[in-house]
Design a protein around this motif. Structure first.
Motif, PDB file in Angstrom:
ATOM      1  N   ASP A  30      30.839  55.360  22.108  1.00 15.81           N
ATOM      2  CA  ASP A  30      30.674  53.900  22.111  1.00 15.81           C
ATOM      3  C   ASP A  30      31.750  53.206  22.943  1.00 15.81           C
ATOM      4  O   ASP A  30      31.454  52.269  23.686  1.00 15.81           O
ATOM      5  N   GLN A  34      31.028  51.005  26.405  1.00 15.99           N
ATOM      6  CA  GLN A  34      31.521  49.632  26.560  1.00 15.99           C
ATOM      7  C   GLN A  34      32.440  49.510  27.763  1.00 15.99           C
ATOM      8  O   GLN A  34      32.340  48.546  28.531  1.00 15.99           O
ATOM      9  N   CYS A  37      30.607  49.078  30.813  1.00 15.71           N
ATOM     10  CA  CYS A  37      29.741  47.888  30.789  1.00 15.71           C
ATOM     11  C   CYS A  37      28.252  48.224  30.708  1.00 15.71           C
ATOM     12  O   CYS A  37      27.417  47.501  31.285  1.00 15.71           O
ATOM     13  N   HIS A  38      27.929  49.304  30.046  1.00 19.44           N
ATOM     14  CA  HIS A  38      26.525  49.620  29.781  1.00 19.44           C
ATOM     15  C   HIS A  38      26.162  49.084  28.406  1.00 19.44           C
ATOM     16  O   HIS A  38      27.020  48.906  27.545  1.00 19.44           O
ATOM     17  N   LYS A  39      24.891  48.852  28.192  1.00 27.42           N
ATOM     18  CA  LYS A  39      24.436  48.319  26.912  1.00 27.42           C
ATOM     19  C   LYS A  39      24.350  49.404  25.838  1.00 27.42           C
ATOM     20  O   LYS A  39      24.571  49.137  24.666  1.00 27.42           O
ATOM     21  N   SER A  40      24.000  50.618  26.258  1.00 33.19           N
ATOM     22  CA  SER A  40      23.825  51.694  25.279  1.00 33.19           C
ATOM     23  C   SER A  40      23.881  53.049  25.978  1.00 33.19           C
ATOM     24  O   SER A  40      23.789  53.134  27.206  1.00 33.19           O
ATOM     25  N   GLU A  43      20.702  53.668  27.910  1.00 30.08           N
ATOM     26  CA  GLU A  43      20.684  53.061  29.240  1.00 30.08           C
ATOM     27  C   GLU A  43      21.385  53.970  30.246  1.00 30.08           C
ATOM     28  O   GLU A  43      20.944  54.131  31.379  1.00 30.08           O
TER      29      GLU A  43
END
Length: 79
Positions: A30, A34, A37-40, A43
């Motif tokens: 996680d 972050q 800068c990825h959402k998940s 992704e």
């Protein structure tokens, strides 16, 4: 799924074989997602991402592992 960091010699070399590989402990997933800068993680699974020197060193500090500075470093998701 987990993150895998790989390293290759720069394009100026004819050798395109894998020179570095590190499976990242899932406890850091996680934070790395972050940081990049990825959402998940899902992704990120859509490809392999080239890391800047700064990103690679930040990830190395986070996971307490030295990431080579003389290679082109990528991160991707493994199943």
């Amino acid at each position: 799924m987990y993150l895998c960091i790989t390293g290759f010699l720069p394009d100026t070399f004819e050798d395109s074989s894998l020179k570095y590989e590190l499976d990242v402990d899932t406890v850091f997933t996680d934070q790395i997602v972050q940081l990049l800068c990825h959402k998940s993680l899902n992704e990120m699974a859509s490809g392999e991402w080239r890391l800047t020197d700064e990103q690679a060193q930040k990830i190395g500090a986070l996971i307490n592992k030295a990431i080579p500075r003389d290679l082109e470093i990528f991160i991707g998701v493994e199943a």
